[in-house]
Structures are given as C-alpha cells and as structure tokens.
Design a protein around this motif. Structure first.
Motif, PDB file in Angstrom:
ATOM      1  N   ALA A 323       0.830  -1.209   0.000  1.00  0.00           N
ATOM      2  CA  ALA A 323       0.000   0.000   0.000  1.00  0.00           C
ATOM      3  C   ALA A 323       0.862   1.256   0.000  1.00  0.00           C
ATOM      4  N   LEU A 324       1.943   1.246   0.758  1.00  0.00           N
ATOM      5  CA  LEU A 324       2.863   2.388   0.784  1.00  0.00           C
ATOM      6  C   LEU A 324       3.495   2.617  -0.586  1.00  0.00           C
ATOM      7  N   LYS A 325       3.902   1.532  -1.223  1.00  0.00           N
ATOM      8  CA  LYS A 325       4.514   1.661  -2.542  1.00  0.00           C
ATOM      9  C   LYS A 325       3.519   2.218  -3.552  1.00  0.00           C
ATOM     10  N   ARG A 326       2.294   1.705  -3.523  1.00  0.00           N
ATOM     11  CA  ARG A 326       1.279   2.181  -4.469  1.00  0.00           C
ATOM     12  C   ARG A 326       0.938   3.644  -4.226  1.00  0.00           C
ATOM     13  N   ALA A 327       0.845   4.040  -2.966  1.00  0.00           N
ATOM     14  CA  ALA A 327       0.552   5.438  -2.651  1.00  0.00           C
ATOM     15  C   ALA A 327       1.673   6.344  -3.145  1.00  0.00           C
ATOM     16  N   ALA A 328       2.917   5.886  -2.987  1.00  0.00           N
ATOM     17  CA  ALA A 328       4.061   6.671  -3.455  1.00  0.00           C
ATOM     18  C   ALA A 328       4.014   6.832  -4.979  1.00  0.00           C
ATOM     19  N   LYS A 329       3.710   5.739  -5.674  1.00  0.00           N
ATOM     20  CA  LYS A 329       3.641   5.808  -7.133  1.00  0.00           C
ATOM     21  C   LYS A 329       2.509   6.733  -7.580  1.00  0.00           C
ATOM     22  N   ASP A 330       1.367   6.670  -6.908  1.00  0.00           N
ATOM     23  CA  ASP A 330       0.252   7.547  -7.256  1.00  0.00           C
ATOM     24  C   ASP A 330       0.652   9.015  -7.095  1.00  0.00           C
ATOM     25  N   THR A 331       1.376   9.306  -6.016  1.00  0.00           N
ATOM     26  CA  THR A 331       1.806  10.683  -5.776  1.00  0.00           C
ATOM     27  C   THR A 331       2.744  11.159  -6.871  1.00  0.00           C
ATOM     28  N   VAL A 332       3.712  10.317  -7.221  1.00  0.00           N
ATOM     29  CA  VAL A 332       4.663  10.694  -8.264  1.00  0.00           C
ATOM     30  C   VAL A 332       3.957  10.837  -9.606  1.00  0.00           C
ATOM     31  N   HIS A 333       3.056   9.920  -9.918  1.00  0.00           N
ATOM     32  CA  HIS A 333       2.314  10.025 -11.173  1.00  0.00           C
ATOM     33  C   HIS A 333       1.518  11.331 -11.233  1.00  0.00           C
ATOM     34  N   VAL A 335       2.527  14.209 -10.353  1.00  0.00           N
ATOM     35  CA  VAL A 335       3.374  15.325 -10.793  1.00  0.00           C
ATOM     36  C   VAL A 335       4.054  15.011 -12.121  1.00  0.00           C
ATOM     37  N   CYS A 336       3.771  13.862 -12.701  1.00  0.00           N
ATOM     38  CA  CYS A 336       4.369  13.509 -13.991  1.00  0.00           C
ATOM     39  C   CYS A 336       3.761  14.373 -15.098  1.00  0.00           C
ATOM     40  N   GLY A 337       4.617  14.829 -15.988  1.00  0.00           N
ATOM     41  CA  GLY A 337       4.145  15.682 -17.066  1.00  0.00           C
ATOM     42  C   GLY A 337       3.558  14.927 -18.234  1.00  0.00           C
ATOM     43  N   SER A 338       3.732  13.607 -18.268  1.00  0.00           N
ATOM     44  CA  SER A 338       3.231  12.820 -19.397  1.00  0.00           C
ATOM     45  C   SER A 338       3.171  11.358 -19.002  1.00  0.00           C
ATOM     46  N   GLU A 339       2.509  10.562 -19.847  1.00  0.00           N
ATOM     47  CA  GLU A 339       2.472   9.121 -19.624  1.00  0.00           C
ATOM     48  C   GLU A 339       3.872   8.525 -19.756  1.00  0.00           C
ATOM     49  N   ARG A 340       4.680   9.095 -20.630  1.00  0.00           N
ATOM     50  CA  ARG A 340       6.048   8.590 -20.787  1.00  0.00           C
ATOM     51  C   ARG A 340       6.859   8.804 -19.521  1.00  0.00           C
ATOM     52  N   SER A 341       6.657   9.943 -18.885  1.00  0.00           N
ATOM     53  CA  SER A 341       7.365  10.219 -17.638  1.00  0.00           C
ATOM     54  C   SER A 341       6.953   9.233 -16.547  1.00  0.00           C
ATOM     55  N   ALA A 342       5.647   8.941 -16.477  1.00  0.00           N
ATOM     56  CA  ALA A 342       5.164   7.960 -15.504  1.00  0.00           C
ATOM     57  C   ALA A 342       5.762   6.584 -15.787  1.00  0.00           C
ATOM     58  N   ALA A 343       5.854   6.224 -17.068  1.00  0.00           N
ATOM     59  CA  ALA A 343       6.439   4.941 -17.431  1.00  0.00           C
ATOM     60  C   ALA A 343       7.922   4.898 -17.080  1.00  0.00           C
ATOM     61  N   TYR A 344       8.625   6.012 -17.285  1.00  0.00           N
ATOM     62  CA  TYR A 344      10.057   6.101 -16.935  1.00  0.00           C
ATOM     63  C   TYR A 344      10.227   5.859 -15.432  1.00  0.00           C
ATOM     64  N   PHE A 345       9.376   6.519 -14.639  1.00  0.00           N
ATOM     65  CA  PHE A 345       9.457   6.328 -13.183  1.00  0.00           C
ATOM     66  C   PHE A 345       9.210   4.876 -12.808  1.00  0.00           C
ATOM     67  N   ASP A 346       8.204   4.263 -13.412  1.00  0.00           N
ATOM     68  CA  ASP A 346       7.875   2.880 -13.080  1.00  0.00           C
ATOM     69  C   ASP A 346       9.021   1.930 -13.422  1.00  0.00           C
ATOM     70  N   VAL A 347       9.633   2.115 -14.587  1.00  0.00           N
ATOM     71  CA  VAL A 347      10.778   1.280 -14.959  1.00  0.00           C
ATOM     72  C   VAL A 347      11.885   1.407 -13.918  1.00  0.00           C
ATOM     73  N   THR A 348      12.096   2.622 -13.450  1.00  0.00           N
ATOM     74  CA  THR A 348      13.179   2.883 -12.503  1.00  0.00           C
ATOM     75  C   THR A 348      12.887   2.282 -11.132  1.00  0.00           C
ATOM     76  N   ILE A 349      11.687   2.511 -10.616  1.00  0.00           N
ATOM     77  CA  ILE A 349      11.389   2.132  -9.234  1.00  0.00           C
ATOM     78  C   ILE A 349      11.047   0.659  -9.096  1.00  0.00           C
ATOM     79  N   GLU A 350      10.525   0.049 -10.142  1.00  0.00           N
ATOM     80  CA  GLU A 350      10.078  -1.333 -10.008  1.00  0.00           C
ATOM     81  C   GLU A 350      11.218  -2.340 -10.035  1.00  0.00           C
ATOM     82  N   ARG A 351      12.446  -1.874 -10.188  1.00  0.00           N
ATOM     83  CA  ARG A 351      13.562  -2.818 -10.075  1.00  0.00           C
ATOM     84  C   ARG A 351      13.571  -3.479  -8.700  1.00  0.00           C
ATOM     85  N   LYS A 352      13.206  -2.723  -7.677  1.00  0.00           N
ATOM     86  CA  LYS A 352      13.039  -3.338  -6.360  1.00  0.00           C
ATOM     87  C   LYS A 352      11.569  -3.435  -5.989  1.00  0.00           C
ATOM     88  N   GLY A 353      10.777  -2.510  -6.500  1.00  0.00           N
ATOM     89  CA  GLY A 353       9.364  -2.474  -6.124  1.00  0.00           C
ATOM     90  C   GLY A 353       8.623  -3.756  -6.427  1.00  0.00           C
TER      91      GLY A 353
END
Length: 369
Positions: A323-333, A335-353
């Motif tokens: 739940a903490l991880k999902r809430a963090a991703k929702d918050t970052v999404h 402030v994302c300027g585009s779907e590509r930016s959200a995808a970039y964040f997900d690729v980066t964070i999901e290595r451990k997420g």
C-alpha cells in the motif's frame, strides 16, 4: 515517441551515467598514473584509489536492467537513476529541446548521488558488522576497517565537490545529515538503555521509533536522488514536497520489505532470521505485546518464530508495504508531465518495487489467502 519506447531512453540515460562515473574514476586515478613508480604514488593507489574503485563497483542492491544488444550500454547491466527521471519529467524527452546547462547539472548530480550511495554502503557495513554485501565481500573485509572508513569519508567529500551546484550541494548535505541521524537512532536501538526503553514502551511508541528511524535512514536513500535533482532544476516547491513525501513512503515500504524477508526463505536467502534479535525489526516490535510472555534474556528469535500471530503479522505488514509503494507511485504520477514520464518512473522504481509485490504474493500463498 510511444510509451513503449521509454525503456530505450532509460537505458540511454543510465549508460550516460555509467560513462560519467567511469570518467570520474579516470580523473581520480590520474595522479596515481602520473606518480607511477614512486613510493608515494604506489601508497595512494593501494590505500585510496583501489579501495575507491572497489567501493564504486558492482555492489548496488537494486536489480539492474539486463544487457540488450543494440541499445546504449547494451553489453553491460544498467542501473537507472531517479535523477534522470526528474530531468526527463521537468525538461523533456530526447526529441524535445534540451537545456545544455540543466543537463550538465543533472549529469554531475547523478554521479554525486551514486558516489554518496556507495559511501553509505561502505560505512553501513562496518557499523553493522556485515562481511558480505549483495554476494560480494564488504569493503572493510578486503581493505581493512581503517581504509574503508577513510574511503567512505573521502567519497562523501568528493561527491559534494563534484555536485558543484550550490542548491544541489545544499540538498545533498541535508540528506547526508539525515542519513547519519537515522543510523545513530538505529545503532542506539542495539544499546542496553534504548533497548530497555523500547521494551518498556507501548506498541505505538515502539512502532513510531521504527518509523522515524526508517524514514531517516532508508527513506533518505530514496529522497536524496530526487530532492537533489529537483533542487538543481529549481522545481516548484509544491512538487518538491510531494516527491519528498512519496520517497518517504517508498523508504518505509523498502524497510518493511527488508524486515519481512527475514522470515521468507525465497527472498531472505542466506540472511534468513539474521535481524530478528534487533529492535529495529518491525515484525519483532509488532509481536512484543504487553500481555505476551517476552523472554527476559532477550533471545527473541525463538519467541518470534514460535509466536501464534507471526503469520498474520507478516501478511498484514506485507500488505502495508504494498500500500505504501502504491501510494508513493500515485503521488509521483500526479506530478508527472506525461504518460512517458510515468512509465520512466515505473521502470526505474520497479527494479526493487516488484519484489515488494512478490513478497505479499508469497505470504498470501503460505496463508492460503
């Protein structure tokens, strides 16, 4: 550019970071090459340059993007950086106009952050008495504790000098201070006075202690790259605060994951049950209820492993981590300027997420949920 092309940008940015880090190491070792053959030059190579090179090596923790032929850095594993996510989010993707000045700041910031994270590993292994880090010998086991301490301190100063930009340096200095503060609280939990106070405290106070420590210690590892990047890019304060809160949540999720893997053989590996006796372990704190028969000799391992509520507690905490991880991703999404930016964040964070989700799935499978 389609969202499916985002990973190529992630790889390109990560490869640039690896090139910049290699250039940093090359600059570092230049004095040793110039002084080759002298006693002084040989001594510095042995006591500083070699340990620094080892510290900046492959001990990373988070899973790297696997090599892919025909892509930037295709012959080596690549580790994306949150610093570059900030640049792409606030300054655009490669086909958009780029700011040479901002990119220069980001490139130096990314290298500085990587150096600081490596310094933290070197010092943390000494404080925790860890001889192995991610399957490799810890720095202090190969070079000795005095040189490892000196290397860690040298890396911190080198990182701050390399960052150069005053706003970035200010952010990094505060992050280093937070990290050391969190480490002090964690180390204190292993001393007799603090352990006695924690054991005497109600559950809520014990968990508050854990959360405050984890937010400073583990949360800083997530906040530092992003805050330094947005400081360098002069991002608006509202976004900076939102990202800071999101990284704090990710830090708590990550620490919960670390605590819970003490009890999951598939994820804990050789480190199974190694931290059960530490009052920094959230599972232990949850199970130390006042009505329970807590062992007087503080040998908590049998107590925790035999506790009737262990399985239920593990599952509840794993759900909290997700739940903490999902809430963090929702918050970052947000402030994302585009779907590509959200995808970039997900690729980066999901290595451990993705491991946090996997942990919950394993525990649900065990409990038949």
């Amino acid at each position: 550019m389609d969202v499916t092309d985002v990973e190529a940008v992630v790889r390109s940015d990560a490869a640039l970071l690896e090139d910049d880090l290699a250039a940093f190491l090359d600059t570092l070792t230049a004095p040793a090459r110039e002084a080759a053959g002298s006693v002084h030059g040989t001594a510095l190579r042995r006591a500083l340059y070699d340990p620094v090179a080892d510290a900046l090596g492959s001990k990373t923790g988070q899973q790297a993007l696997p090599p892919t032929p025909g892509t930037p850095g295709g012959r080596a594993p690549l580790r994306p950086s949150m610093v570059y996510w900030a640049y792409r989010n606030y300054r655009g993707f490669p086909e958009e106009p780029e700011s040479a000045a901002d990119l220069a700041v980001i490139r130096r910031t990314a290298v500085a952050v990587r150096i600081l994270l490596k310094a933290a590993v070197a010092l943390d292994d000494i404080q925790d008495g860890s001889d192995v880090r991610y399957g490799e010998p810890a720095l202090h086991t190969t070079h000795g504790t005095p040189l490892a301490l000196n290397t860690g301190a040298w890396l911190i100063m080198s990182a701050l000098r390399h960052a150069a930009d005053p706003a970035v340096v200010d952010s990094l200095v505060r992050a280093v201070g937070d990290g050391f503060t969190g480490q002090a609280a964690d180390l204190s939990s292993r001393t007799a006075p603090t352990r006695a106070e924690l054991l005497a405290a109600p559950r809520a106070a014990r968990v508050d202690f854990w959360e405050a420590t984890a937010a400073l210690k583990t949360g800083t590892l997530f906040r530092m790259p992003l805050d330094a990047a947005v400081a360098g890019l002069r991002v608006v304060e509202d976004d900076r605060l939102a990202l800071d809160d999101a990284m704090r949540q990710l830090g708590l999720a990550s620490q919960l994951f670390n605590d819970l893997t003490d009890f999951v053989p598939e994820l804990g590996g050789a480190g199974l049950h190694q931290d059960v006796d530490g009052l920094g372990n959230r599972v232990l704190l949850e199970l130390l209820e006042e009505e329970d028969d807590v062992p007087a000799d503080e040998d908590f391992t049998p107590y925790v492993l035999g506790h009737p509520h262990l399985r239920r507690t593990l599952l509840a905490l794993a759900e909290e981590a997700v739940a903490l991880k999902r809430a963090a991703k929702d918050t970052v999404h947000g402030v994302c300027g585009s779907e590509r930016s959200a995808a970039y964040f997900d690729v980066t964070i999901e290595r451990k997420g993705h491991l946090i989700d996997r942990l919950l799935a394993k525990l649900r499978q065990r409990s038949g949920a």
